[in-house]
Design a protein around this motif. Sequence first.
Motif, mmCIF file in Angstrom:
data_model
loop_
_atom_site.group_PDB
_atom_site.id
_atom_site.type_symbol
_atom_site.label_atom_id
_atom_site.label_comp_id
_atom_site.label_asym_id
_atom_site.label_seq_id
_atom_site.Cartn_x
_atom_site.Cartn_y
_atom_site.Cartn_z
ATOM 1 N N SER A 65 0.811 -1.213 0.000
ATOM 2 C CA SER A 65 0.000 0.000 0.000
ATOM 3 C C SER A 65 0.851 1.272 0.000
ATOM 4 O O SER A 65 0.313 2.379 -0.111
ATOM 5 C CB SER A 65 -0.933 0.008 1.214
ATOM 6 N N LEU A 66 2.175 1.140 0.121
ATOM 7 C CA LEU A 66 3.064 2.300 0.148
ATOM 8 C C LEU A 66 3.326 2.819 -1.259
ATOM 9 O O LEU A 66 3.145 2.099 -2.245
ATOM 10 C CB LEU A 66 4.388 1.917 0.816
ATOM 11 N N PRO A 67 3.773 4.078 -1.380
ATOM 12 C CA PRO A 67 4.139 4.605 -2.704
ATOM 13 C C PRO A 67 5.226 3.746 -3.350
ATOM 14 O O PRO A 67 6.116 3.232 -2.667
ATOM 15 C CB PRO A 67 4.669 6.010 -2.386
ATOM 16 N N LYS A 68 5.147 3.594 -4.661
ATOM 17 C CA LYS A 68 6.116 2.770 -5.376
ATOM 18 C C LYS A 68 7.491 3.425 -5.388
ATOM 19 O O LYS A 68 7.623 4.647 -5.349
ATOM 20 C CB LYS A 68 5.638 2.513 -6.807
ATOM 21 N N PHE A 69 8.507 2.587 -5.452
ATOM 22 C CA PHE A 69 9.895 3.056 -5.484
ATOM 23 C C PHE A 69 10.090 4.012 -6.665
ATOM 24 O O PHE A 69 9.715 3.701 -7.798
ATOM 25 C CB PHE A 69 10.834 1.856 -5.618
ATOM 26 N N GLY A 70 10.681 5.169 -6.385
ATOM 27 C CA GLY A 70 10.883 6.170 -7.427
ATOM 28 C C GLY A 70 9.871 7.288 -7.394
ATOM 29 O O GLY A 70 9.965 8.253 -8.152
ATOM 30 N N THR A 71 8.880 7.186 -6.480
ATOM 31 C CA THR A 71 7.870 8.233 -6.326
ATOM 32 C C THR A 71 8.428 9.367 -5.459
ATOM 33 O O THR A 71 9.172 9.122 -4.516
ATOM 34 C CB THR A 71 6.607 7.664 -5.647
ATOM 35 N N VAL A 72 8.079 10.602 -5.774
ATOM 36 C CA VAL A 72 8.444 11.738 -4.923
ATOM 37 C C VAL A 72 7.530 11.753 -3.706
ATOM 38 O O VAL A 72 6.298 11.763 -3.851
ATOM 39 C CB VAL A 72 8.334 13.074 -5.687
ATOM 40 N N VAL A 73 8.120 11.731 -2.508
ATOM 41 C CA VAL A 73 7.351 11.771 -1.260
ATOM 42 C C VAL A 73 7.853 12.933 -0.408
ATOM 43 O O VAL A 73 8.995 13.371 -0.546
ATOM 44 C CB VAL A 73 7.473 10.434 -0.485
ATOM 45 N N LYS A 74 6.980 13.429 0.465
ATOM 46 C CA LYS A 74 7.314 14.592 1.283
ATOM 47 C C LYS A 74 7.252 14.265 2.768
ATOM 48 O O LYS A 74 6.371 13.545 3.223
ATOM 49 C CB LYS A 74 6.351 15.749 0.984
ATOM 50 N N ASP A 75 8.191 14.852 3.511
ATOM 51 C CA ASP A 75 8.141 14.818 4.974
ATOM 52 C C ASP A 75 8.691 16.139 5.475
ATOM 53 O O ASP A 75 9.854 16.481 5.193
ATOM 54 C CB ASP A 75 8.955 13.659 5.549
ATOM 55 N N ASP A 191 12.779 14.491 7.361
ATOM 56 C CA ASP A 191 13.460 15.772 7.173
ATOM 57 C C ASP A 191 14.304 16.114 8.400
ATOM 58 O O ASP A 191 15.197 16.954 8.346
ATOM 59 C CB ASP A 191 12.458 16.899 6.843
ATOM 60 N N SER A 192 14.035 15.439 9.520
ATOM 61 C CA SER A 192 14.852 15.595 10.734
ATOM 62 C C SER A 192 14.582 14.408 11.648
ATOM 63 O O SER A 192 13.694 13.602 11.389
ATOM 64 C CB SER A 192 14.521 16.902 11.463
ATOM 65 N N ALA A 193 15.346 14.327 12.724
ATOM 66 C CA ALA A 193 15.177 13.233 13.677
ATOM 67 C C ALA A 193 13.845 13.318 14.411
ATOM 68 O O ALA A 193 13.416 12.343 15.042
ATOM 69 C CB ALA A 193 16.327 13.233 14.677
ATOM 70 N N PHE A 194 13.171 14.460 14.349
ATOM 71 C CA PHE A 194 11.956 14.671 15.126
ATOM 72 C C PHE A 194 10.686 14.660 14.267
ATOM 73 O O PHE A 194 9.585 14.885 14.778
ATOM 74 C CB PHE A 194 12.044 15.985 15.885
ATOM 75 N N SER A 195 10.826 14.422 12.964
ATOM 76 C CA SER A 195 9.655 14.428 12.096
ATOM 77 C C SER A 195 8.965 13.069 12.086
ATOM 78 O O SER A 195 9.521 12.078 12.554
ATOM 79 C CB SER A 195 10.057 14.815 10.668
ATOM 80 N N ASN A 196 7.764 13.016 11.524
ATOM 81 C CA ASN A 196 7.001 11.771 11.485
ATOM 82 C C ASN A 196 7.585 10.752 10.519
ATOM 83 O O ASN A 196 7.495 9.555 10.727
ATOM 84 C CB ASN A 196 5.542 12.053 11.105
ATOM 85 N N GLY A 197 8.189 11.238 9.431
ATOM 86 C CA GLY A 197 8.740 10.319 8.431
ATOM 87 C C GLY A 197 7.710 9.916 7.403
ATOM 88 O O GLY A 197 6.496 9.963 7.643
ATOM 89 N N VAL A 198 8.193 9.523 6.228
ATOM 90 C CA VAL A 198 7.328 9.051 5.156
ATOM 91 C C VAL A 198 7.920 7.764 4.583
ATOM 92 O O VAL A 198 9.134 7.637 4.432
ATOM 93 C CB VAL A 198 7.188 10.139 4.051
ATOM 94 N N LYS A 199 7.061 6.778 4.297
ATOM 95 C CA LYS A 199 7.521 5.464 3.842
ATOM 96 C C LYS A 199 7.368 5.321 2.341
ATOM 97 O O LYS A 199 6.470 5.908 1.726
ATOM 98 C CB LYS A 199 6.721 4.359 4.548
ATOM 99 N N GLU A 200 8.259 4.497 1.764
ATOM 100 C CA GLU A 200 8.177 4.201 0.331
ATOM 101 C C GLU A 200 8.731 2.805 0.084
ATOM 102 O O GLU A 200 9.691 2.381 0.731
ATOM 103 C CB GLU A 200 8.962 5.231 -0.476
ATOM 104 N N GLN A 201 8.128 2.096 -0.843
ATOM 105 C CA GLN A 201 8.574 0.751 -1.192
ATOM 106 C C GLN A 201 10.024 0.758 -1.662
ATOM 107 O O GLN A 201 10.519 1.750 -2.184
ATOM 108 C CB GLN A 201 7.715 0.176 -2.318
ATOM 109 N N ALA A 202 10.680 -0.380 -1.499
ATOM 110 C CA ALA A 202 12.047 -0.534 -2.007
ATOM 111 C C ALA A 202 12.006 -1.150 -3.399
ATOM 112 O O ALA A 202 11.047 -1.816 -3.760
ATOM 113 C CB ALA A 202 12.840 -1.430 -1.076
#
Length: 202
Positions: A65-75, A191-202
Amino acid sequence: MSDTNQSGKVLAKAPRRWYLRKSTFAVVVAIVVVIAANANSKKNTPNSAQVQSSSAGTAASGVASLPKFGTVVKDGDFSFKPSALVCNIMRVGSNANFDLTTPTGQYCRINIWIYNHSGTTQMIDVTSQFAVDKNSRQFPGDTNADSAGNPNINSGLGLDTMNLNPGLSVSGYLYFDMPKGDTPAFFIFHDSAFSNGVKEQA
């Protein structure tokens, strides 16, 4: 009903107390109920192995269900775009430049494009980027391989600690030290150690 003692006097037999019989029965019933409830609770409580297995299975099944590898993601302030995953790298850099580094297991490397879409300067933190394998184990970006593998970025320091100005982007390599034979299932970009993070497929 009565008894006679040695002096011939008739002794009245003490009646059995009805409330003692009822209270004894109630205690026995209560004990049985507690034992049964405790046994049922233990039966329905998963052990640690079951919990870990369930968590790993959930993580693995959610990858699709994660964005496919190579997709632009934001955090946060950064956008990320990975490409070109390569594993089984056993050395980065060279002896000639005194920057040769070797992994404990193997390096898995990706090309990474990072864009600062905010209005302020933001520092890149390589150790806040993670490769996650099928067993849900997280491997942070390796700073030694980062500096050895990105000699033309950030005065030879690599992506780590680079201050990326607003509206600018940078491309380089991210390295993850993983066990031999292992591969990433997905990545987590921060974007930093304190952000939520964004996941993407490998």
